[in-house]
Design a protein around this motif. Structure first.
Motif, short mmCIF file in Angstrom:
data_model
loop_
_atom_site.label_atom_id
_atom_site.label_comp_id
_atom_site.label_asym_id
_atom_site.label_seq_id
_atom_site.Cartn_x
_atom_site.Cartn_y
_atom_site.Cartn_z
N GLY A 103 -7.02 27.30 -30.60
CA GLY A 103 -6.51 28.01 -29.43
C GLY A 103 -6.83 27.38 -28.10
O GLY A 103 -6.79 28.04 -27.06
N ALA A 104 -7.14 26.10 -28.10
CA ALA A 104 -7.47 25.42 -26.84
C ALA A 104 -6.24 25.38 -25.92
O ALA A 104 -5.12 25.13 -26.36
CB ALA A 104 -7.96 24.01 -27.11
N GLU A 105 -6.47 25.63 -24.64
CA GLU A 105 -5.42 25.56 -23.64
C GLU A 105 -5.53 24.32 -22.77
O GLU A 105 -4.63 24.01 -21.99
CB GLU A 105 -5.45 26.82 -22.77
N GLY A 106 -6.65 23.62 -22.89
CA GLY A 106 -6.87 22.39 -22.14
C GLY A 106 -7.69 21.42 -22.96
O GLY A 106 -8.31 21.80 -23.97
N LEU A 107 -7.68 20.16 -22.56
CA LEU A 107 -8.36 19.12 -23.33
C LEU A 107 -8.98 18.09 -22.39
O LEU A 107 -8.33 17.59 -21.48
CB LEU A 107 -7.37 18.42 -24.26
N ILE A 108 -10.26 17.80 -22.62
CA ILE A 108 -10.95 16.70 -21.93
C ILE A 108 -11.17 15.60 -22.95
O ILE A 108 -11.74 15.83 -24.01
CB ILE A 108 -12.31 17.16 -21.36
N VAL A 109 -10.71 14.38 -22.65
CA VAL A 109 -10.90 13.24 -23.54
C VAL A 109 -12.01 12.37 -22.96
O VAL A 109 -11.88 11.83 -21.86
CB VAL A 109 -9.61 12.42 -23.72
N ASP A 110 -13.11 12.23 -23.68
CA ASP A 110 -14.28 11.48 -23.24
C ASP A 110 -14.28 10.10 -23.89
O ASP A 110 -14.39 9.99 -25.10
CB ASP A 110 -15.54 12.26 -23.62
N VAL A 111 -14.13 9.05 -23.09
CA VAL A 111 -14.14 7.68 -23.62
C VAL A 111 -15.30 6.88 -23.06
O VAL A 111 -15.29 5.65 -23.10
CB VAL A 111 -12.80 6.95 -23.33
N ARG A 112 -16.33 7.54 -22.54
CA ARG A 112 -17.50 6.83 -22.03
C ARG A 112 -18.17 6.02 -23.13
O ARG A 112 -18.29 6.49 -24.25
CB ARG A 112 -18.50 7.82 -21.42
N ASN A 113 -18.61 4.81 -22.78
CA ASN A 113 -19.29 3.89 -23.71
C ASN A 113 -18.42 3.46 -24.88
O ASN A 113 -18.93 2.93 -25.87
CB ASN A 113 -20.60 4.51 -24.24
N ASN A 114 -17.11 3.70 -24.79
CA ASN A 114 -16.21 3.22 -25.84
C ASN A 114 -16.09 1.70 -25.70
O ASN A 114 -15.61 1.21 -24.68
CB ASN A 114 -14.84 3.89 -25.70
N PRO A 115 -16.51 0.93 -26.72
CA PRO A 115 -16.51 -0.53 -26.58
C PRO A 115 -15.16 -1.18 -26.86
O PRO A 115 -15.02 -2.40 -26.77
CB PRO A 115 -17.53 -0.96 -27.63
N GLY A 116 -14.15 -0.37 -27.22
CA GLY A 116 -12.84 -0.94 -27.51
C GLY A 116 -12.58 -0.94 -29.00
O GLY A 116 -13.06 -0.07 -29.73
N GLY A 117 -11.80 -1.92 -29.47
CA GLY A 117 -11.48 -1.98 -30.89
C GLY A 117 -10.15 -2.63 -31.14
O GLY A 117 -9.81 -3.65 -30.53
#
Length: 204
Positions: A166-180
């Motif tokens: 039932g989420a109405e909003g979304l925060i996408v956290d990409v901190r410290n993501n080294p790629g890929g």
């Protein structure tokens, strides 16, 4: 000599962190890291300003549990000075059989002295995605750890679960993501775009 010449040529671009030459063994280590599982301490290693550093500890890994942090400079592994070692050599020292111990001597920004951290190696299963609802809200927090081989599939599963919660909003956290993997970056991004190009690749 050939590898040294190629590495020097690539470094001359000045594109630190984005354009890097990998030897066959370094490539093998990188491919293992983004495959979704490996045995070690659970940390992405790299080189910054000529020194080996922790790019990011993997969530819920032995390295993270032991207190290793992104940006830590690796001074020695099991008492052996590695500041002049290649990244490939350091990775070989840090990785090892499950259940064995490795001691890292680290220098952390803001600290006057180094610190020693003992870590027991384990099988690292790298979850590309994790999520939770922000307490007291209808907002979901989705963490994207890296664009590994399982990223798109995990994103699709997570988004379905988030919608079901039932989420109405979304925060996408990409901190410290080294790629890929580029293919996974395209697949993940495509889940958020209804139409149009995800990226444009141009050959110079």
């Amino acid at each position: 000599l050939t590898y040294g010449a190629i590495e020097g040529m690539v470094e001359a671009l000045g594109d630190e962190g984005h354009t890097t030459f990998l030897t066959p063994s370094e490539l093998e280590h990188q491919q293992t890291s983004i495959a979704g599982s490996f045995t070690g301490i659970g940390a992405q290693l790299g080189v910054r300003e000529g020194l080996p550093v922790i790019i990011a500890p993997i969530d819920d890994s032995p390295a993270a549990a032991a207190g290793v942090k992104a940006g830590d400079i690796i001074l020695s592994v099991d008492g052996e000075d590695v500041t002049s070692f290649s990244l490939d050599e350091i990775v070989d020292l840090v990785r090892g059989p499950k259940g064995t111990e490795v001691v890292l001597t680290l220098l952390r920004e803001g600290d006057a002295s180094s610190l020693q951290i003992s870590i027991v190696r384990d099988e690292i299963k790298v979850a590309a995605v994790s999520w939770t609802m922000v307490p007291g809200t209808q907002v979901a927090l989705l963490r994207l750890n890296q664009f590994s081989a399982n990223a798109k599939g995990e994103i699709v599963t997570a988004l379905t679960a988030i919608e079901g919660a039932g989420a109405e909003g979304l925060i996408v956290d990409v901190r410290n993501n080294p790629g890929g993997l580029l293919t996974q970056a395209i697949g993940v991004t495509s889940q958020f775009l209804a139409r149009g190009n995800v990226l444009q690749e141009e050959n110079a």
